[in-house]
Enzyme design. Structure first.
Site, PDB file in Angstrom:
ATOM      1  N   GLN A 111       0.589  -1.527  -0.321  1.00 35.71           N
ATOM      2  CA  GLN A 111       0.021  -0.173   0.020  1.00 35.71           C
ATOM      3  C   GLN A 111       0.894   1.225  -0.068  1.00 35.71           C
ATOM      4  O   GLN A 111       1.146   1.837   1.015  1.00 35.71           O
ATOM      5  CB  GLN A 111      -1.142  -0.082   0.945  1.00 35.71           C
ATOM      6  CG  GLN A 111      -1.606   0.818   1.608  1.00 35.71           C
ATOM      7  CD  GLN A 111      -3.396   0.794   0.697  1.00 35.71           C
ATOM      8  OE1 GLN A 111      -4.029  -0.423   0.310  1.00 35.71           O
ATOM      9  NE2 GLN A 111      -3.011   2.234  -0.318  1.00 35.71           N
ATOM     10  N   PHE A 112       1.477   1.513  -1.145  1.00 35.71           N
ATOM     11  CA  PHE A 112       2.337   3.154  -0.771  1.00 35.71           C
ATOM     12  C   PHE A 112       1.704   3.907  -0.944  1.00 35.71           C
ATOM     13  O   PHE A 112       2.041   5.071  -0.160  1.00 35.71           O
ATOM     14  CB  PHE A 112       2.592   2.749  -2.486  1.00 35.71           C
ATOM     15  CG  PHE A 112       2.452   3.653  -3.775  1.00 35.71           C
ATOM     16  CD1 PHE A 112       2.434   4.796  -3.536  1.00 35.71           C
ATOM     17  CD2 PHE A 112       1.103   2.685  -4.465  1.00 35.71           C
ATOM     18  CE1 PHE A 112       1.523   4.943  -4.840  1.00 35.71           C
ATOM     19  CE2 PHE A 112       0.304   3.039  -5.432  1.00 35.71           C
ATOM     20  CZ  PHE A 112       0.812   4.923  -5.654  1.00 35.71           C
ATOM     21  N   THR A 113       0.168   3.699  -1.367  1.00 34.46           N
ATOM     22  CA  THR A 113      -0.321   5.004  -0.521  1.00 34.46           C
ATOM     23  C   THR A 113       0.151   5.638   0.949  1.00 34.46           C
ATOM     24  O   THR A 113       0.063   6.543   1.208  1.00 34.46           O
ATOM     25  CB  THR A 113      -1.500   5.464  -1.088  1.00 34.46           C
ATOM     26  OG1 THR A 113      -2.710   3.789  -0.005  1.00 34.46           O
ATOM     27  CG2 THR A 113      -1.626   5.138  -2.745  1.00 34.46           C
TER      28      THR A 113
END
Length: 154
Positions: free
Chosen positions: A83-85
């Protein structure tokens, strides 16, 4: 490295109508890697996931870790989703900036190493590991337990 951890009764991830990961009781972990990520930080995160006391005892106090609960009450599991966000920065405007997030090629390497090390450690305690698919559009479903949600930054 950031870990967003949710205690769940069940959770699953689907990619293009294919279920890639599913768990019953345990924790769902969204993981993101920063530019300054190291293997040491990954190992710290793994220790934190396995040892944090977020499961209730008989008096409903959070006194049991995933390892303790699995040994006492049957298997618990971990669902790991990239989940890079989690590194989205909205401090300057309305569009998130991801300058502190690891680039995709490096993040993929970190994610694979992290999941492999987590599986290695979790196997010792009978804790199952399921995953999403790195970089894919994922449909995530979960039934929270508590709710208990924690953010860990390493």
């Amino acid at each position: 490295m950031r870990l967003l951890i949710q205690r769940v009764k069940e959770a699953s991830v689907t990619v293009a109508n294919e279920m890639t990961g599913q768990i019953d009781r345990g924790i769902m972990v969204f993981v993101a890697f920063s530019n300054d990520y190291t293997l040491e930080k990954g190992d710290q995160g793994i220790r934190k996931l396995l040892n944090m006391r977020i499961f209730p005892d008989s008096q409903q106090k959070m006194n049991y870790s995933l390892k303790d609960t699995t040994q006492a009450n049957g298997p618990h599991e971990i669902l790991v989703v990239s989940q890079f966000t989690l590194f989205g920065d909205l401090s300057r405007g309305n569009r998130p900036s991801f300058t502190t997030s690891a680039r995709p090629d490096g993040a993929l390497k970190h994610y694979n190493q992290f999941v492999a090390r987590l599986k290695e450690e979790a196997d010792q305690y009978g804790i199952g590991i399921a995953t999403g698919r790195f970089g894919a559009e994922m449909e995530v479903r979960m039934v929270g337990d508590g709710p208990v949600t924690l953010l860990v930054e390493l």
